[in-house]
Design a protein around this motif. Structure first.
Motif, PDB file in Angstrom:
ATOM      1  N   THR A  32       0.792  -1.461   0.128  1.00 33.61           N
ATOM      2  CA  THR A  32      -0.099  -0.129  -0.029  1.00 33.61           C
ATOM      3  C   THR A  32       0.718   1.173  -0.139  1.00 33.61           C
ATOM      4  OG1 THR A  32      -0.077   0.116   2.425  1.00 33.61           O
ATOM      5  CG2 THR A  32      -1.816  -1.171   1.223  1.00 33.61           C
ATOM      6  N   GLU A  33       0.282   2.375  -0.342  1.00 35.55           N
ATOM      7  CA  GLU A  33       0.883   3.506  -0.318  1.00 35.55           C
ATOM      8  C   GLU A  33       1.281   4.306   0.932  1.00 35.55           C
ATOM      9  OE1 GLU A  33       2.736   5.056  -2.902  1.00 35.55           O
ATOM     10  OE2 GLU A  33       2.187   3.260  -3.902  1.00 35.55           O
ATOM     11  N   GLU A  34       0.480   3.544   1.998  1.00 34.80           N
ATOM     12  CA  GLU A  34       0.502   4.095   3.448  1.00 34.80           C
ATOM     13  C   GLU A  34       1.937   4.340   3.895  1.00 34.80           C
ATOM     14  OE1 GLU A  34      -3.691   2.041   5.056  1.00 34.80           O
ATOM     15  OE2 GLU A  34      -1.941   0.873   5.286  1.00 34.80           O
ATOM     16  N   CYS A 125       6.801  -4.413   3.537  1.00 36.00           N
ATOM     17  CA  CYS A 125       6.024  -3.246   2.941  1.00 36.00           C
ATOM     18  C   CYS A 125       6.142  -2.035   3.875  1.00 36.00           C
ATOM     19  CB  CYS A 125       4.479  -3.656   2.636  1.00 36.00           C
ATOM     20  SG  CYS A 125       4.421  -4.463   1.059  1.00 36.00           S
TER      21      CYS A 125
END
Length: 139
Positions: A32-34, A125
């Motif tokens: 995710t881009e979090e 991630c």
């Protein structure tokens, strides 16, 4: 005979060719881009945030100081510190590292430390808090 020779030549060529590796060492991952960060709060005996000096985070596995890059420009609540963020994930192991967090209360000069276990790693991630307190209480 020409077909057999040609087949052998093609076979030998294919066997000696190196394949270009197009995937990373981490495989195909979708992240995710979090942007993850982990914070800790220093509080007094009533649970209110207090000013702390000499704040430090040491990775117990490596002995190296860790500084969350997002803490440089973050104006946080009194007593709240970002101890580690996703930009530090390569400095952490996949199994998790014990991070020793230390600080000294400005008003009482009392020093406290706690250990928080956080995982990361080259292929992670995001960083993940495994264990440890969310706050440090001074007397």
């Amino acid at each position: 005979m020409k077909k057999i020779t040609l087949a052998l030549l093609v076979g030998i060529t294919l066997l000696t060719c190196k394949k270009n590796k197009t995937t990373s060492d981490c495989g195909d991952k979708i992240c995710t881009e979090e942007f993850a960060s982990i914070m800790i709060k220093f509080v007094d005996n009533k649970g209110s945030g207090i000013e702390v000096k000499d704040f430090d985070v040491i990775n117990q596995r490596t002995g190296k100081r860790i500084m969350a890059n997002s803490s440089i420009s973050t104006n946080t609540t009194k007593g709240v510190f970002i101890i580690v963020d996703d930009q530090n994930k390569a400095d952490l192991s996949e199994q998790g590292d014990d991070l020793k967090i230390m600080g000294t209360a400005v008003d009482t000069q009392q020093t406290k430390s706690v250990v928080v276990k956080v995982s990361g790693g080259k292929c992670a991630c995001h960083i993940v808090k495994i264990s440890g307190p969310d706050q440090v209480a001074f007397n």
